[in-house]
Design an enzyme around this catalytic site. Structure first.
Site, PDB file in Angstrom:
ATOM      1  N   LYS A 290       0.080   3.594  -2.745  1.00 13.88           N
ATOM      2  CA  LYS A 290      -0.964   4.620  -2.668  1.00 13.88           C
ATOM      3  C   LYS A 290      -0.383   6.025  -2.476  1.00 13.88           C
ATOM      4  O   LYS A 290      -1.084   7.019  -2.702  1.00 13.88           O
ATOM      5  CB  LYS A 290      -1.949   4.294  -1.553  1.00 13.88           C
ATOM      6  CG  LYS A 290      -2.754   3.005  -1.784  1.00 13.88           C
ATOM      7  CD  LYS A 290      -3.739   2.762  -0.667  1.00 13.88           C
ATOM      8  CE  LYS A 290      -4.600   1.534  -0.929  1.00 13.88           C
ATOM      9  NZ  LYS A 290      -3.903   0.273  -0.607  1.00 13.88           N
TER      10      LYS A 290
ATOM     11  N   SER B  83      -6.536   3.617   3.622  1.00 15.31           N
ATOM     12  CA  SER B  83      -5.811   2.786   2.658  1.00 15.31           C
ATOM     13  C   SER B  83      -6.783   1.996   1.777  1.00 15.31           C
ATOM     14  O   SER B  83      -6.570   0.825   1.472  1.00 15.31           O
ATOM     15  CB  SER B  83      -4.852   1.834   3.375  1.00 15.31           C
ATOM     16  OG  SER B  83      -3.844   1.391   2.500  1.00 15.31           O
TER      17      SER B  83
ATOM     18  N   SER C 199       0.801  -1.228   0.000  1.00 18.45           N
ATOM     19  CA  SER C 199       0.000   0.000   0.000  1.00 18.45           C
ATOM     20  C   SER C 199       0.830   1.273   0.000  1.00 18.45           C
ATOM     21  O   SER C 199       0.263   2.366  -0.094  1.00 18.45           O
ATOM     22  CB  SER C 199      -0.965  -0.001   1.191  1.00 18.45           C
ATOM     23  OG  SER C 199      -2.049  -0.876   0.949  1.00 18.45           O
TER      24      SER C 199
END
Length: 433
Positions: A101, A161, A98
């Site tokens: 991101k 997230s 993640s």
């Protein structure tokens, strides 16, 4: 004579300096990558500016060995100069999970910064962004066909997230996730992420979605530097949407012993627990990245140890301001007899505490004397900063003023002098103290 006096007066301070190498994307030069994509061309991000640092008082100290961890790789950066303070396997290929991101949010942030997107804009959720598609991963629980504000989706990406929010924004801006990913990779190139390639917008496992600890730290640095309006979202501890409250997974946001204000977590079974953090203390900002820790607790502890090591045993110095004359050199054929040399940007350096007496500064000029015309900003040499015999950085010495051509008679005299003495155009000067 004048130049030697000026150099001697400035050497002690200059020995503590390093040119700021950070590159920021200027407001007025943000490209429209999605428009370019539709027309079949690519528009890179360019025209960059540097962040600034602040001088600190040196404190003599014995510097211990840097901490080590049970993790795959890590790196600690000085935010202002981009210098690596300590690292382990910083360029080893990893899967960012993640942390991906950060780039998804970076692209969205650049669109907001350019004014092509607004936090109040409505986004209709497409089927491929449906929360049910991500039942075993992070999400903000959005539903197909619903209309959601850009601001809520951005917070869902950064704080919760949310994989679903990433896809929704990608489709909204680019029409397809693949189109958005191509923009992510374009920005990665422009930001100097040389060992990074994105294959999706959320970081779910894909062999072609890879990076390094160093590149992820650089990306975190770029978010802080280029998106001051978006970055505060990374410090928010919780966000509620659709009746569901979710908490930021960055445990260091709750740490009262550190002023951590971001930035992003990640986890994949294939790599472990990842975390990029940033904190500020005494006008010093550091960025840390840990990849492949064994647990959430350990990735937080490892990042904390890196940040404390940097703050406790290093200091930032910025003794010189850009645009101030450091020395003067003779000019031939000009309407002035000399030119002032200085730096475009402030000098900044993070050095080990107590090492200031081991610093050396030197300079090399492209010529012992220069020939007009000269324009302000022309690079006429370099400054070198060393710790003992180790070169830490170089910075360009530039003309701080225009020097036009002199009159006919003065040019004739200078031409004669140059004929007998040589122009010095191939000469180099080097002085260390």
């Amino acid at each position: 004579m004048h130049q030697s006096k000026l150099l001697n007066l400035s050497v002690t301070a200059a020995a503590l300096a390093l040119f700021i190498a950070g590159n920021a994307l200027a407001d007025e030069a943000i490209p429209d990558p999605f428009s370019a994509m539709r027309s079949g061309s690519a528009a890179p991000a360019q025209n960059q500016q540097q962040p600034q640092g602040t001088a600190q008082t040196p404190v003599p100290m014995v510097i211990p060995e840097a901490p080590t961890f049970d993790a795959q790789s890590w790196v600690l950066l000085d935010y202002y100069s981009g210098r690596v303070i300590t690292e382990h396997n910083k360029d080893e290929k990893i899967w960012p999970a993640s942390l991906t991101k950060m780039m998804t949010a970076y692209v969205i942030g650049m669109e907001l910064k350019a004014g092509r997107l607004k936090m109040e804009d409505d986004v209709t959720i497409p089927e491929n962004a449906w929360a049910k598609n991500y039942s075993d991963s992070s999400k903000m629980f959005i539903e197909v066909g619903k209309t959601i504000k850009v601001g809520d989706l951005l917070r869902g990406i950064i704080i919760q997230s949310g994989n679903d929010a990433c896809v929704a924004m990608a489709v909204h801006l680019a029409g397809t996730e693949e189109g958005f990913v191509s923009v992510m990779n374009s920005y990665a190139q422009r930001l100097g992420l040389r060992n990074t390639h994105f294959a999706n917008v959320h970081g779910l496992f894909d062999e072609q979605n890879y990076s390094t600890a160093y590149d992820m730290a650089l990306l975190g640095r770029a978010v802080i530097r280029d998106l001051p309006g978006e970055y505060p979202i990374y410090s928010q501890k919780e966000f509620s949407f659709n009746g569901i409250r979710q908490y930021n997974r960055n445990r260091l946001l709750w740490d009262k012993g550190l002023n951590v204000d971001g930035i992003k977590t990640g986890h994949l079974s294939q790599v472990g627990y990842n975390l990029v953090t940033s904190a500020v203390k005494d006008n010093m900002r550091l960025v840390a990245a840990v990849i492949g820790a064994k647990s959430e607790k350990m990735r937080a502890a490892d990042n904390r140890a890196l940040l404390l090591y940097g703050f406790n045993y290093f200091q930032i110095y910025s003794p010189f301001q850009g645009g101030k004359a450091l020395l003067r050199r003779q000019v031939r054929m000009g309407n002035k007899n000399e030119v002032q040399l200085g730096l475009k940007q402030d000098l900044s350096l993070v050095i080990p505490r107590g090492s200031q007496n081991r610093m050396n500064v030197g300079y090399k000029l492209k010529a012992s004397q220069f020939v007009a015309p000269i324009k302000a900003g022309d690079e006429l040499g370099t400054v070198e900063v060393k710790l003992d015999d180790k070169l830490l950085s170089t910075a360009p010495l530039v003309a701080l003023e225009d020097v036009g051509e002199g009159g006919f008679f003065s040019r004739m005299v200078d031409r004669a002098m140059m004929f007998f003495t040589g122009s010095g155009s191939d000469a180099n000067e080097n002085e260390n103290k």
